[in-house]
Design a protein around this motif. Structure first.
Motif, PDB file in Angstrom:
ATOM      1  N   ARG A   2     -36.527  23.879  -7.887  1.00 16.01           N
ATOM      2  CA  ARG A   2     -37.832  24.415  -7.583  1.00 16.01           C
ATOM      3  C   ARG A   2     -38.048  25.746  -8.298  1.00 16.01           C
ATOM      4  O   ARG A   2     -37.159  26.581  -8.388  1.00 16.01           O
ATOM      5  CB  ARG A   2     -37.954  24.614  -6.072  1.00 16.01           C
ATOM      6  N   SER A   7     -42.405  27.772  -4.810  1.00 12.99           N
ATOM      7  CA  SER A   7     -41.975  28.308  -3.513  1.00 12.99           C
ATOM      8  C   SER A   7     -43.178  28.771  -2.710  1.00 12.99           C
ATOM      9  O   SER A   7     -43.275  28.523  -1.507  1.00 12.99           O
ATOM     10  CB  SER A   7     -40.992  29.474  -3.705  1.00 12.99           C
ATOM     11  N   LEU A  10     -45.046  25.732  -1.547  1.00 16.08           N
ATOM     12  CA  LEU A  10     -44.321  25.085  -0.456  1.00 16.08           C
ATOM     13  C   LEU A  10     -44.564  25.812   0.865  1.00 16.08           C
ATOM     14  O   LEU A  10     -44.825  25.180   1.893  1.00 16.08           O
ATOM     15  CB  LEU A  10     -42.822  25.066  -0.786  1.00 16.08           C
ATOM     16  N   ALA A  14     -46.751  24.447   4.327  1.00 15.27           N
ATOM     17  CA  ALA A  14     -45.900  24.121   5.475  1.00 15.27           C
ATOM     18  C   ALA A  14     -46.682  24.162   6.783  1.00 15.27           C
ATOM     19  O   ALA A  14     -47.548  25.009   6.978  1.00 15.27           O
ATOM     20  CB  ALA A  14     -44.728  25.087   5.534  1.00 15.27           C
ATOM     21  N   PHE A 184     -34.445  23.163  11.063  1.00 17.43           N
ATOM     22  CA  PHE A 184     -34.992  21.831  10.770  1.00 17.43           C
ATOM     23  C   PHE A 184     -34.941  20.947  12.011  1.00 17.43           C
ATOM     24  O   PHE A 184     -35.870  20.165  12.262  1.00 17.43           O
ATOM     25  CB  PHE A 184     -34.219  21.184   9.615  1.00 17.43           C
ATOM     26  N   CYS A 188     -39.057  22.385  12.030  1.00 14.83           N
ATOM     27  CA  CYS A 188     -39.582  23.102  10.863  1.00 14.83           C
ATOM     28  C   CYS A 188     -39.555  22.187   9.643  1.00 14.83           C
ATOM     29  O   CYS A 188     -38.591  21.448   9.431  1.00 14.83           O
ATOM     30  CB  CYS A 188     -38.750  24.353  10.584  1.00 14.83           C
ATOM     31  N   ASP A 189     -40.631  22.216   8.862  1.00 17.49           N
ATOM     32  CA  ASP A 189     -40.641  21.421   7.638  1.00 17.49           C
ATOM     33  C   ASP A 189     -40.264  22.255   6.418  1.00 17.49           C
ATOM     34  O   ASP A 189     -39.952  21.698   5.364  1.00 17.49           O
ATOM     35  CB  ASP A 189     -42.001  20.750   7.424  1.00 17.49           C
ATOM     36  N   VAL A 190     -40.261  23.598   6.558  1.00 20.78           N
ATOM     37  CA  VAL A 190     -39.811  24.496   5.496  1.00 20.78           C
ATOM     38  C   VAL A 190     -39.040  25.631   6.138  1.00 20.78           C
ATOM     39  O   VAL A 190     -39.394  26.114   7.221  1.00 20.78           O
ATOM     40  CB  VAL A 190     -41.000  25.062   4.675  1.00 20.78           C
ATOM     41  N   GLU A 221     -34.611  20.851  -0.956  1.00 19.95           N
ATOM     42  CA  GLU A 221     -35.951  21.015  -1.527  1.00 19.95           C
ATOM     43  C   GLU A 221     -36.951  21.615  -0.545  1.00 19.95           C
ATOM     44  O   GLU A 221     -38.060  21.929  -0.923  1.00 19.95           O
ATOM     45  CB  GLU A 221     -36.474  19.651  -2.017  1.00 19.95           C
ATOM     46  N   ARG A 222     -36.540  21.791   0.696  1.00 22.21           N
ATOM     47  CA  ARG A 222     -37.436  22.384   1.698  1.00 22.21           C
ATOM     48  C   ARG A 222     -36.930  23.741   2.173  1.00 22.21           C
ATOM     49  O   ARG A 222     -37.368  24.241   3.199  1.00 22.21           O
ATOM     50  CB  ARG A 222     -37.585  21.424   2.880  1.00 22.21           C
ATOM     51  N   THR A 223     -35.997  24.319   1.410  1.00 26.91           N
ATOM     52  CA  THR A 223     -35.429  25.619   1.763  1.00 26.91           C
ATOM     53  C   THR A 223     -35.685  26.624   0.655  1.00 26.91           C
ATOM     54  O   THR A 223     -35.334  26.387  -0.502  1.00 26.91           O
ATOM     55  CB  THR A 223     -33.913  25.500   2.008  1.00 26.91           C
TER      56      THR A 223
END
Length: 305
Positions: A2, A7, A10, A14, A184, A188-190, A221-223
């Motif tokens: 990413r 970022s 994203l 979120a 998560f 949480c999605d991010v 990919e979500r962090t």
């Protein structure tokens, strides 16, 4: 991989953002600047998960006292941390527990953590009986301060391990210094993960058995990971305000680099390692390498950061 620009996209897309703050003692001053940048950009975590030194910053986020976070740190470092007279009473000359009691009440407050609208704070600790990690919601335990102290418990700085639900607990970083999985698991999605080991020092430090942790899929990919470029020029027990303030400012700029794609020369600051430090690091590397070889696990080890 990413990019910085993605970022920001994203985070803006979120539905529920989690903030994860690792331990690092005084180096957690870096997190203060990161939190300030998140606030300026309108990025508001729905919950926080923190361990060790990061719990005090996480408590301020949950309590809604981020504008006073620098005052919180300054009040803490200005109070006496050492008194030889305490040896007879507390078996340690360090006054960290007492200083935390005084500053926590003023700059966080149990009642603020328990507000219905307060973003939950999860605190990671290590159960001393069997060295297993656990996470507790700070607003749900009888004594949130004791929980935060437990996550920081390391002798000789603290002489008595606090009890939570009848069990003795110690520093959460001993088992999981990067508890992003909990964020998560809470929906949480991010996740924004803030840790203090520099990029040039190697991978993420999770615990003594995983000094170079790699975030696995699908979490990777979500962090959004925010950490220094290099080893911070700030000691683990640093108390000089000018050093801590510079570390906070570095965190503020580094967060802007990661999220907005900016570039700041100040983030190239790094610790100047002395001869003794280099010798200790080499000994640690040799020891870890020898252990890995005996276990049949080749690779380049790194000491804890």
């Amino acid at each position: 991989m990413r990019t910085e620009a993605s970022s920001l996209d994203l985070l803006r897309s979120a539905r529920k953002i989690g903030l994860v703050l690792s331990g690092g003692a005084s180096r957690c001053a870096f997190q203060v600047g990161v939190i300030e940048t998140l606030t300026e950009l309108g990025i508001r975590p729905a919950l926080s998960v923190a361990v060790s030194g990061g719990v005090w910053n996480g408590a301020a986020v949950s309590a809604g006292t981020v504008p006073r976070l620098r005052h919180y740190w300054r009040a803490f470092v200005r109070m006496p941390h050492f008194d030889i007279r305490q040896l007879l009473r507390d078996r340690t000359p360090y006054r960290y527990a007492e200083v935390h009691r005084r500053t926590f009440a003023r700059y966080v407050g149990v009642e603020r953590l328990r507000r219905p609208e307060a973003p939950p704070l999860w605190v990671g600790v290590t159960r001393l009986r069997d060295r297993q990690g656990e996470l507790f919601a700070a607003g749900a335990v009888e004594d949130p301060l004791a929980l935060c102290l437990a996550s920081n418990y390391v002798p000789p700085f603290y002489s008595y391990a606090p009890r939570i639900h009848g069990e003795r607990y110690g520093d959460g970083g001993m088992t999981d210094n990067l508890p992003y999985a909990k964020a998560f698991a809470e929906g949480c999605d991010v996740v924004v993960l803030v840790t203090m080991k520099g990029e040039s020092e190697g991978g993420l430090y999770r615990n003594p058995h995983e000094p170079d942790h790699l975030i696995p899929a699908p979490f990777r990919e979500r962090t959004v990971v925010i950490r220094p470029r290099h080893r911070l020029p700030c000691g683990f027990t640093e108390r000089r305000w000018e050093v801590l303030r510079a570390t906070m400012d570095l965190g503020r700029l580094r967060a802007r680099e990661v999220i907005l794609g900016e570039r700041h020369q100040e983030t190239e600051a790094r610790a100047q390692l002395g001869a003794l430090t280099l010798i200790v690091r080499r000994l640690l590397l040799t020891r870890v390498a020898g252990t890995a070889a005996r276990r049949g696990k080749p690779g380049r080890p790194h000491p804890p950061g």
